[in-house]
Design a protein around this motif. Structure first.
Motif, short mmCIF file in Angstrom:
data_model
loop_
_atom_site.label_atom_id
_atom_site.label_comp_id
_atom_site.label_asym_id
_atom_site.label_seq_id
_atom_site.Cartn_x
_atom_site.Cartn_y
_atom_site.Cartn_z
N GLU A 42 0.85 -1.18 0.00
CA GLU A 42 0.00 0.00 0.00
C GLU A 42 0.89 1.23 0.00
O GLU A 42 1.97 1.21 0.62
N PRO A 43 0.48 2.29 -0.69
CA PRO A 43 1.31 3.51 -0.71
C PRO A 43 1.57 4.03 0.70
O PRO A 43 0.65 4.20 1.50
N GLY A 44 2.83 4.24 1.01
CA GLY A 44 3.20 4.75 2.32
C GLY A 44 3.28 3.72 3.41
O GLY A 44 3.75 4.03 4.52
N GLN A 45 2.83 2.49 3.16
CA GLN A 45 2.84 1.43 4.16
C GLN A 45 3.89 0.36 3.88
O GLN A 45 4.02 -0.59 4.64
N GLY A 46 4.60 0.49 2.79
CA GLY A 46 5.58 -0.51 2.43
C GLY A 46 4.94 -1.67 1.69
O GLY A 46 3.80 -1.59 1.21
N SER A 47 5.70 -2.76 1.61
CA SER A 47 5.21 -3.94 0.89
C SER A 47 5.72 -5.20 1.59
O SER A 47 6.63 -5.14 2.42
N GLN A 48 5.10 -6.31 1.23
CA GLN A 48 5.51 -7.61 1.76
C GLN A 48 5.36 -8.65 0.66
O GLN A 48 4.34 -8.73 0.00
N PHE A 49 6.42 -9.46 0.50
CA PHE A 49 6.41 -10.57 -0.43
C PHE A 49 6.45 -11.86 0.38
O PHE A 49 7.27 -12.00 1.30
N ARG A 50 5.53 -12.81 0.00
CA ARG A 50 5.44 -14.05 0.74
C ARG A 50 5.70 -15.23 -0.20
O ARG A 50 5.03 -15.37 -1.24
N LEU A 51 6.65 -16.06 0.18
CA LEU A 51 6.96 -17.29 -0.55
C LEU A 51 6.41 -18.47 0.26
O LEU A 51 6.79 -18.65 1.42
N SER A 52 5.52 -19.26 -0.35
CA SER A 52 4.94 -20.43 0.31
C SER A 52 5.30 -21.67 -0.50
O SER A 52 5.08 -21.70 -1.72
N LEU A 53 5.86 -22.68 0.18
CA LEU A 53 6.31 -23.90 -0.49
C LEU A 53 5.79 -25.12 0.27
O LEU A 53 5.70 -25.10 1.50
N PRO A 54 5.44 -26.20 -0.46
CA PRO A 54 5.06 -27.44 0.24
C PRO A 54 6.28 -28.09 0.89
O PRO A 54 7.38 -28.05 0.34
N ARG A 55 6.10 -28.66 2.05
CA ARG A 55 7.21 -29.28 2.76
C ARG A 55 7.66 -30.58 2.07
O ARG A 55 8.83 -30.96 2.16
N VAL A 56 6.71 -31.24 1.41
CA VAL A 56 7.04 -32.46 0.67
C VAL A 56 6.87 -32.16 -0.81
O VAL A 56 5.81 -31.70 -1.24
N ALA A 57 7.90 -32.38 -1.58
CA ALA A 57 7.86 -32.07 -3.00
C ALA A 57 6.78 -32.87 -3.71
O ALA A 57 6.60 -34.06 -3.45
N GLY A 58 6.04 -32.18 -4.58
CA GLY A 58 5.00 -32.84 -5.36
C GLY A 58 3.62 -32.80 -4.75
O GLY A 58 2.65 -33.15 -5.42
N THR A 59 3.49 -32.38 -3.48
CA THR A 59 2.17 -32.30 -2.86
C THR A 59 1.53 -30.95 -3.19
O THR A 59 2.20 -29.97 -3.48
N GLU A 60 0.20 -30.94 -3.13
CA GLU A 60 -0.55 -29.73 -3.46
C GLU A 60 -0.54 -28.78 -2.27
O GLU A 60 -0.77 -29.18 -1.13
N LEU A 61 -0.28 -27.51 -2.56
CA LEU A 61 -0.26 -26.49 -1.51
C LEU A 61 -1.67 -25.96 -1.30
O LEU A 61 -2.32 -25.48 -2.23
N ARG A 62 -2.17 -26.04 -0.07
CA ARG A 62 -3.53 -25.63 0.24
C ARG A 62 -3.61 -24.37 1.08
O ARG A 62 -4.68 -23.76 1.17
N GLY A 63 -2.53 -23.96 1.69
CA GLY A 63 -2.55 -22.77 2.52
C GLY A 63 -1.14 -22.34 2.88
O GLY A 63 -0.16 -23.01 2.55
N SER A 64 -1.05 -21.20 3.56
CA SER A 64 0.25 -20.67 3.94
C SER A 64 0.28 -20.40 5.44
O SER A 64 -0.70 -19.90 6.00
N PRO A 65 1.38 -20.71 6.11
CA PRO A 65 1.46 -20.47 7.56
C PRO A 65 1.56 -18.99 7.92
O PRO A 65 1.35 -18.64 9.08
N LEU A 66 1.92 -18.13 6.96
CA LEU A 66 2.06 -16.70 7.24
C LEU A 66 1.00 -15.92 6.49
O LEU A 66 0.65 -16.27 5.34
N PRO A 67 0.47 -14.85 7.09
CA PRO A 67 -0.50 -14.02 6.36
C PRO A 67 0.20 -13.17 5.31
O PRO A 67 1.36 -12.77 5.48
N LEU A 68 -0.52 -12.88 4.23
CA LEU A 68 0.05 -12.03 3.19
C LEU A 68 0.08 -10.57 3.64
O LEU A 68 1.06 -9.86 3.40
N VAL A 69 -0.98 -10.13 4.30
CA VAL A 69 -1.03 -8.76 4.82
C VAL A 69 -0.38 -8.75 6.20
O VAL A 69 -0.72 -9.58 7.06
N PRO A 70 0.56 -7.87 6.47
CA PRO A 70 1.22 -7.83 7.79
C PRO A 70 0.22 -7.66 8.92
O PRO A 70 -0.78 -6.95 8.77
#
Length: 549
Positions: free
Chosen positions: A502-530
């Motif tokens: 957001e303007p004036g609030q900075g930014s955040q980039f979130r990388l979410s990866l499955p712990r086991v390769a090849g499995t489908e990612l259904r959610g992220s442990p961290l929120p995208l919005v701070p």
């Protein structure tokens, strides 16, 4: 032990499978009805035609009933007039006041008139004394005098004898039986003459007519449904074929075509679809060839530039190492040459990597890794740049090992790109990198407090060579491909790379990866919005809710 109280619950348990089966059947039928145009048309035709046939059937029954009853009433009035004439003649010829003779005369009149109805007994006859109808009366064939309603008696008594009266009622007999009938009456001298017509035949006729109408109506409804099904099928089958052909075309089978028969609208639809598919195939082939040429060009140029670049770099390194022996301007030129060659080398490396992704040749070298180690290595790479920009990188790492099956080189490249991007746009403020994990996924978030992103730019930041402010020069020597390559690396892992700002609030980039390769990612442990941004929004959301209330 009394088992009766358990019967209701046992019965309910026994009915549960039946209810589940019934719900499943209804659900399947509803889904099939929604997905089938033919089923909806046939069902609608059944309902509409059934309603129309029902309305017409009721109307016809009313008309037929009215016609039968009107005919019956006319015939009854004619019979009554004839009987009144016979009765008046008999009473005039009798001319006696003797009660026995009067009773004999009245009984004879009833018998004579009743015999005229024939052996089938089309009607019955009743004569009542209008001075004392309750005590004197004669009837035919054991029909009771009370079959004549009191209201009809009062109407006949109050008339001048010129008009007959009629009504419908129940005819009762001495044996206790009863049947509906038509009752007509008229004054004859001091007496009341009534004809009572059973409506048995009319009722039977109406039942036959009703059964006929029901049978014909049901057959008509089914016939209309069959016609609607046949007609709809002629339209639905080509539409289904067109839908299937479109699905196969969308799946990449560009050679798919429809069969065009005849010259009607559906044939023109098939012809237009085939023309569209041919044009689409031609354009896609052209684009694929152009894309292949572009990818091949980028790959060839990148490879071809490697050799002269290596020579130039070697010469530039010699000049750079000897820059202290040069005059200040020449030394500065050697430094600029070295930095730009490094940037050029990075650009070539990124172009080669992009060409691998475009060609579908990128592969993963998976190994179990502690994500914290990758973060520490990436932070070490970006710390010098952060110090020069006046920023500090704050690490928020879990105490326990965070293992995941990843490609070390690609994940480190993603984190380096995110950290360098955060430092460049962080405006000298702190950079926060956080790591969290759950049972299925691991997430890494890079937060800066710089200029932020305008609405709509969160997705555009991953486009190739995209810049939020074209007038702003890159001070870190970036190529404009870092975030695009990072997105490709994340998708190659089956993960997500998302941005918020957001303007004036900075930014955040979130990388979410499955712990086991090849499995489908259904959610992220961290929120995208701070979280601090969400806390700031909460009071405003409560105020809006109160205002709405």
């Amino acid at each position: 032990m009394n088992r009766w109280p358990t019967l209701p619950s046992a019965a309910r348990r026994g009915l549960r499978p039946i209810r589940r089966y019934a719900r499943a059947v209804v659900r399947r039928a509803y889904v099939g009805w929604r997905r089938s145009l033919q089923a909806r048309v046939v069902t609608t035709t059944l309902l509409v035609s059934g309603l129309v046939v029902a309305v017409l059937g009721v109307f016809l029954m009313q008309q037929i009933t009215s016609a039968l009853l009107e005919a019956k009433e006319r015939a009854a009035l004619l019979q009554l007039d004839e009987g009144v004439g016979v009765a008046q003649g008999r009473l005039a010829s009798a001319g006696t006041d003797d009660s026995d003779d009067t009773k004999s005369t009245l009984n004879g009149i009833v018998t004579t008139l009743a015999h005229r109805s024939g052996p089938s007994g089309l009607y019955e006859v009743i004569i009542l004394d209008r001075d004392d109808p309750g005590s004197v009366g004669f009837s035919s064939n054991w029909i009771r005098l009370k079959s004549v309603p009191a209201v009809l008696m009062q109407q006949v008594e109050s008339s001048d004898g010129s008009d007959p009266y009629r009504t419908y009622g129940m005819l009762t007999y001495d044996d206790g039986s009863s049947k509906p009938g038509l009752i007509v009456g008229k004054k004859v001298s001091r007496y009341q003459l009534y004809y009572l017509f059973p409506l048995t035949q009319e009722r039977q006729s109406l039942e036959v007519v009703q059964q006929t109408i029901l049978g014909v109506g049901a057959a008509l409804v089914l016939l209309l449904a069959a016609i609607a099904s046949i007609v709809t099928r002629q339209v639905v089958i080509p539409v289904r074929m067109a839908a299937q052909a479109a699905e196969r075309l969308a799946a990449g089978r560009l050679e798919e075509r429809m069969k065009a028969r005849g010259e009607d609208d559906l044939a023109r639809l098939a012809t237009s679809f085939n023309d569209m598919a041919a044009n689409l195939q031609e354009k896609i082939v052209q684009l694929q060839e152009l894309s292949q040429v572009q990818r091949q060009f980028v790959s060839d140029v990148s490879h071809e530039l490697r050799t002269p670049l290596t020579t130039v770099r070697m010469a530039a390194e010699v000049l750079y190492e000897s820059r202290e022996d040069f005059d200040p301007m020449a030394a500065r030129s050697a430094e600029l040459l070295q930095s730009q060659l490094e940037r050029f080398d990075g650009l070539l490396a990124d172009l080669l990597e992009i060409s691998r992704y475009d060609a579908g040749a990128a592969t993963l070298d998976i190994e179990p890794m502690d994500v914290r180690e990758l973060v520490l290595r990436s932070v070490g790479y970006a710390e010098d740049l952060a110090e020069r920009k006046g920023s500090k990188i704050i690490q928020q790492l879990p105490a326990e090992a965070t293992m995941a099956e990843v490609d070390r080189r690609r994940v480190e490249r993603i984190l380096r790109n995110l950290l360098v991007n955060a430092v460049e746009h962080g405006e000298g403020k702190d950079i926060v990198i956080s790591v969290a994990a759950d049972r299925d996924a691991v997430a890494i978030a890079v937060r800066d407090h710089g200029c932020g992103l305008r609405p709509g730019e969160a997705n555009m930041v991953f486009d190739r060579f995209w810049r939020a402010d074209p007038a702003r020069a890159r001070t870190t020597g970036g190529t404009g491909l870092g975030l695009s390559i990072s997105m490709e690396d994340a998708e190659l892992h089956g993960g997500w790379l998302q941005a918020w700002g957001e303007p004036g609030q900075g930014s955040q980039f979130r990388l979410s990866l499955p712990r086991v390769a090849g499995t489908e990612l259904r959610g992220s442990p961290l929120p995208l919005v701070p979280p601090e941004i969400e806390l700031q929004r909460a009071p405003y959301a409560e105020l809006e809710l109160e205002a709405d209330a």
